[in-house]
Design a protein around this motif. Structure first.
Motif, short mmCIF file in Angstrom:
data_model
loop_
_atom_site.label_atom_id
_atom_site.label_comp_id
_atom_site.label_asym_id
_atom_site.label_seq_id
_atom_site.Cartn_x
_atom_site.Cartn_y
_atom_site.Cartn_z
N ALA A 76 -2.36 6.43 -0.45
CA ALA A 76 -3.62 6.86 -1.06
C ALA A 76 -3.40 8.15 -1.83
N ARG A 77 -4.04 8.22 -3.00
CA ARG A 77 -3.98 9.44 -3.81
C ARG A 77 -5.36 9.73 -4.35
N GLY A 78 -5.91 10.88 -3.96
CA GLY A 78 -7.24 11.24 -4.41
C GLY A 78 -8.27 10.24 -3.90
N ALA A 79 -9.07 9.71 -4.83
CA ALA A 79 -10.10 8.75 -4.45
C ALA A 79 -9.54 7.33 -4.30
N SER A 80 -8.28 7.14 -4.72
CA SER A 80 -7.69 5.81 -4.65
C SER A 80 -7.16 5.52 -3.25
N PRO A 81 -7.56 4.40 -2.64
CA PRO A 81 -7.06 4.07 -1.30
C PRO A 81 -5.60 3.60 -1.37
N SER A 82 -4.96 3.54 -0.21
CA SER A 82 -3.59 3.02 -0.18
C SER A 82 -3.60 1.55 -0.55
N CYS A 83 -2.50 1.08 -1.10
CA CYS A 83 -2.40 -0.31 -1.56
C CYS A 83 -1.11 -0.90 -1.03
N VAL A 84 -1.21 -2.01 -0.28
CA VAL A 84 -0.03 -2.70 0.22
C VAL A 84 0.44 -3.66 -0.87
N ALA A 85 1.67 -3.46 -1.34
CA ALA A 85 2.19 -4.26 -2.45
C ALA A 85 3.05 -5.42 -1.98
N LEU A 86 3.76 -5.24 -0.88
CA LEU A 86 4.63 -6.29 -0.34
C LEU A 86 4.44 -6.37 1.17
N ARG A 87 4.45 -7.61 1.70
CA ARG A 87 4.25 -7.81 3.14
C ARG A 87 5.25 -8.83 3.66
N GLY A 88 6.14 -8.40 4.53
CA GLY A 88 7.02 -9.32 5.25
C GLY A 88 7.95 -10.14 4.39
N VAL A 89 8.58 -9.52 3.39
CA VAL A 89 9.51 -10.24 2.51
C VAL A 89 10.91 -10.19 3.11
N SER A 90 11.58 -11.33 3.18
CA SER A 90 12.95 -11.40 3.71
C SER A 90 13.80 -12.34 2.87
N PHE A 91 15.01 -11.92 2.56
CA PHE A 91 16.02 -12.81 1.98
C PHE A 91 17.37 -12.10 2.01
N ARG A 92 18.42 -12.88 1.86
CA ARG A 92 19.79 -12.37 1.85
C ARG A 92 20.46 -12.84 0.57
N LEU A 93 21.09 -11.92 -0.12
CA LEU A 93 21.75 -12.24 -1.39
C LEU A 93 23.22 -11.84 -1.30
N GLU A 94 24.08 -12.85 -1.38
CA GLU A 94 25.52 -12.59 -1.30
C GLU A 94 26.05 -12.09 -2.65
N PRO A 95 27.17 -11.36 -2.63
CA PRO A 95 27.80 -10.98 -3.91
C PRO A 95 28.08 -12.23 -4.75
N GLY A 96 27.71 -12.18 -6.02
CA GLY A 96 27.90 -13.33 -6.89
C GLY A 96 26.72 -14.27 -6.98
N GLN A 97 25.66 -14.00 -6.20
CA GLN A 97 24.45 -14.83 -6.26
C GLN A 97 23.37 -14.13 -7.09
N SER A 98 22.46 -14.93 -7.62
CA SER A 98 21.31 -14.41 -8.36
C SER A 98 20.04 -15.01 -7.79
N ILE A 99 19.01 -14.18 -7.64
CA ILE A 99 17.73 -14.64 -7.13
C ILE A 99 16.65 -14.41 -8.18
N GLY A 100 15.78 -15.39 -8.36
CA GLY A 100 14.62 -15.24 -9.23
C GLY A 100 13.41 -14.86 -8.40
N VAL A 101 12.51 -14.09 -8.98
CA VAL A 101 11.27 -13.69 -8.32
C VAL A 101 10.12 -14.07 -9.24
N LEU A 102 9.20 -14.89 -8.75
CA LEU A 102 8.06 -15.26 -9.58
C LEU A 102 6.78 -15.22 -8.77
N GLY A 103 5.67 -15.11 -9.49
CA GLY A 103 4.36 -15.02 -8.87
C GLY A 103 3.36 -14.55 -9.89
N GLU A 104 2.10 -14.52 -9.49
CA GLU A 104 1.04 -14.12 -10.41
C GLU A 104 1.05 -12.61 -10.61
#
Length: 281
Positions: A18-46
């Motif tokens: 929270a900053r000033g009149a703005s309340p705190s905002c949760v941006a990510l909740r419970g995200v898990s993944f493992r990325l090995e060297p040489g792998q690529s992961i895509g991230v998509l969403g609204e």
């Protein structure tokens, strides 16, 4: 499986305090993944799903070192990048991460310094690390990076305003690659550029992926990017993961209503065949 993943995200939750009149905002909740060297992961969403927050956190950018400082704060779980815990990162840990992780933010072309030439823009991360670095060596490195992103060397002496949007995007990508990162994090690399240049950027990401040990996190809503430049993808909605796996498998058998809607939205439009009315006998 390698004992040392390039990136390990474990039940990660991130919030903006929270900053000033703005309340705190949760941006990510419970995200898990493992990325090995040489792998690529895509991230998509609204929009607002936490994609860009995840990208900036994994790139080690914007994380506050002291309580009360602005920026996203890891409030649960952890993200470990190249062996460095980001939840408990100190200044030198973040310096290591930002050195070894190249970052192209959303609208990365707009981050280029307008008063600097392309050569100086691409070289900037080098001199931010070492003010006494040889200008000649930095120029040679900048030239190599332009060749990597398929731009002519004549561009080196130009300024960002003299380039097309697609050229500026590729200059920004060259800047992200100039330190020879072990991991590349890019946020919407094909947004806002025309179709011809979009294909060139996708080709470039696919070529980088073919390099041994190349590891990337690619935020994109562009299905062609996800198909050609990633091994797996994670789908976020409201900061929560709702799909994970190779993109075709995620979209072919979506178990979550949001992913099902996303799969429908990404399908190419089908041609309609109109029947002509038959004449009466």
């Amino acid at each position: 499986m390698s004992p040392d993943p390039a990136i390990l995200v474990s039940d990660l939750s991130v919030e903006y305090p929270a900053r000033g009149a703005s309340p705190s905002c949760v941006a990510l909740r419970g995200v898990s993944f493992r990325l090995e060297p040489g792998q690529s992961i895509g991230v998509l969403g609204e929009t607002g799903s936490g994609k860009s927050t995840l990208a900036s956190v994994l790139a080690g950018r914007g994380l506050p070192l002291r309580s009360g400082e602005p920026g996203p704060r890891i409030s649960g779980g952890d993200a470990t990048v190249l062996g460095h815990s980001l939840r408990h990162a100190r200044k030198r840990d973040l310096a290591e991460v930002t050195f070894h992780v190249g970052y192209l933010p959303q609208e990365g072309a707009a981050t280029l310094e307008p008063t600097l030439s392309v050569q100086d823009n691409v070289s900037l991360p080098i001199f931010e690390r070492d003010h006494h670095y040889s200008r000649r060596a930095a120029g040679e490195r900048a030239a190599l990076m332009l060749d990597t992103v398929h731009l002519p060397l004549s561009v080196l002496a130009k300024y960002p305003y003299e380039l097309s949007a697609g050229q500026r995007q590729r200059v920004a990508l060259a800047k992200a690659l100039v330190l020879g990162p072990q991991v590349l994090v890019v946020d919407e690399p094909t947004a806002g550029i025309d179709a011809t240049v979009r294909d060139a950027v996708i080709d470039l990401l696919a070529q980088l992926r073919a390099h041994s040990g190349f590891t990337a996190v690619i935020v994109s809503h562009d299905l062609a990017v996800l198909r050609r430049a990633t091994d797996v993808s994670i789908v976020l909605q409201g900061g929560r993961p709702v799909g994970y796996g190779p993109i075709e498998e995620v979209l072919a058998d979506p178990s979550h209503p949001f992913v099902r809607g996303l799969a429908d939205a990404l399908k190419p439009p089908q041609r309609r065949t109109e029947r002509r009315p038959q004449r009466a006998n």
